[in-house]
Design a protein around this motif. Structure first.
Motif, short mmCIF file in Angstrom:
data_model
loop_
_atom_site.label_atom_id
_atom_site.label_comp_id
_atom_site.label_asym_id
_atom_site.label_seq_id
_atom_site.Cartn_x
_atom_site.Cartn_y
_atom_site.Cartn_z
N LEU A 46 21.38 17.78 10.48
CA LEU A 46 22.58 18.12 11.46
C LEU A 46 22.77 16.73 12.11
O LEU A 46 22.12 16.03 12.29
CB LEU A 46 22.47 19.20 12.16
CG LEU A 46 22.12 20.50 11.42
CD1 LEU A 46 21.80 21.70 12.55
CD2 LEU A 46 23.54 21.12 10.89
N LYS A 95 32.35 19.63 12.22
CA LYS A 95 32.58 21.01 11.58
C LYS A 95 32.65 21.00 10.04
O LYS A 95 32.38 21.84 9.42
CB LYS A 95 34.15 21.38 12.03
CG LYS A 95 34.61 22.42 11.59
CD LYS A 95 36.18 22.73 12.18
CE LYS A 95 36.82 23.70 11.43
NZ LYS A 95 38.42 23.72 12.06
N VAL A 103 24.31 17.80 17.72
CA VAL A 103 23.89 19.19 17.65
C VAL A 103 22.53 19.40 17.97
O VAL A 103 21.29 18.98 17.40
CB VAL A 103 24.22 19.84 16.14
CG1 VAL A 103 23.71 21.39 16.03
CG2 VAL A 103 25.66 19.59 15.57
N ASN A 137 27.06 22.69 4.90
CA ASN A 137 25.94 22.86 5.00
C ASN A 137 25.76 24.24 4.97
O ASN A 137 24.48 24.77 4.97
CB ASN A 137 25.12 22.12 6.25
CG ASN A 137 24.93 20.87 6.17
OD1 ASN A 137 24.87 20.26 4.94
ND2 ASN A 137 24.81 20.00 7.14
N VAL A 138 26.77 25.31 4.97
CA VAL A 138 26.57 26.75 5.13
C VAL A 138 26.16 27.25 3.73
O VAL A 138 26.76 26.82 2.78
CB VAL A 138 27.69 27.35 5.41
CG1 VAL A 138 27.78 28.84 5.49
CG2 VAL A 138 28.26 26.87 6.98
N ASP A 154 30.77 18.89 8.55
CA ASP A 154 29.45 18.71 7.87
C ASP A 154 28.60 20.20 7.77
O ASP A 154 28.09 20.48 7.12
CB ASP A 154 28.57 17.92 8.75
CG ASP A 154 29.01 16.35 8.65
OD1 ASP A 154 29.46 16.24 7.53
OD2 ASP A 154 28.37 15.79 9.48
N LEU A 155 29.16 20.91 8.94
CA LEU A 155 28.51 22.29 9.00
C LEU A 155 29.10 23.17 7.91
O LEU A 155 28.29 23.93 7.40
CB LEU A 155 28.75 22.88 10.26
CG LEU A 155 28.03 22.23 11.48
CD1 LEU A 155 28.29 22.90 12.83
CD2 LEU A 155 26.36 22.52 11.14
N LYS A 156 30.16 23.12 7.51
CA LYS A 156 30.96 23.81 6.59
C LYS A 156 30.34 23.30 5.17
O LYS A 156 29.95 24.28 4.22
CB LYS A 156 32.44 23.28 6.50
CG LYS A 156 33.28 24.31 7.26
CD LYS A 156 34.69 23.93 6.95
CE LYS A 156 35.42 24.58 7.98
NZ LYS A 156 37.04 24.57 7.76
#
Length: 152
Positions: free
Chosen positions: A134, A95, A138, A101-102, A97-99
């Motif tokens: 990612l 989560k 994922v 990468n957004v 990492d995805l935040k």
């Protein structure tokens, strides 16, 4: 002393000794009966104690088996809890990492949309940074995203 008086005293003493003898015999008979009764009670108590001991040993075995089962369940639940904690940590890392990468991806430019650059359009342009990899778990391919960051 006369012979009849001695015979009378002798008979009286014999009668007294016989009375004492029969009284002792009766008491011995009662004592024997009571000792037999007591022996039966002790034997039945011993049998009851043996039965109680057998029941307690069976209960002990049952408790030992149940204890082993509970220990196994506790180990299993500890293992599951640690796996859940590890999974939650992985999800939190993903989560985060995805935040990180957004970013807003520009819409694809078509040939008909190409126009001379104006200062307003340059200010709206967003610099494109290289995509960050990612995490392994994922399993999806992000093809493109619009301004609202919706995967197309």
């Amino acid at each position: 002393m006369s012979l009849p008086l001695i015979n009378f005293i002798s008979i009286a003493l014999t009668a007294v000794s016989l009375v004492v003898f029969f009284a002792a015999l009766r008491r011995a008979s009662r004592l024997t009966t009571m000792s037999r009764s007591m022996a039966h009670q002790v034997a039945s108590s011993a049998a009851n104690l043996q039965q109680a001991l057998a029941i307690l040993q069976a209960e002990r075995e049952t408790c030992r088996d149940e204890s082993v089962r509970l220990e196994a369940r506790l180990k299993d639940s500890d293992r599951v809890r640690s796996e859940i904690t590890r999974a939650i940590d992985l999800v939190e890392r993903a989560k985060n990492d995805l935040k990180d990468n957004v970013r807003v991806m520009p819409t694809p430019v078509q040939q008909s949309d190409i126009a001379p650059a104006t200062p307003a359009s340059i200010a709206k342009a967003v610099p494109v940074a290289p995509a960050k990899n990612l995490p392994v778990f994922v399993n999806r391919i992000v093809r493109s995203a619009d301004v609202a960051s919706a995967v197309l």
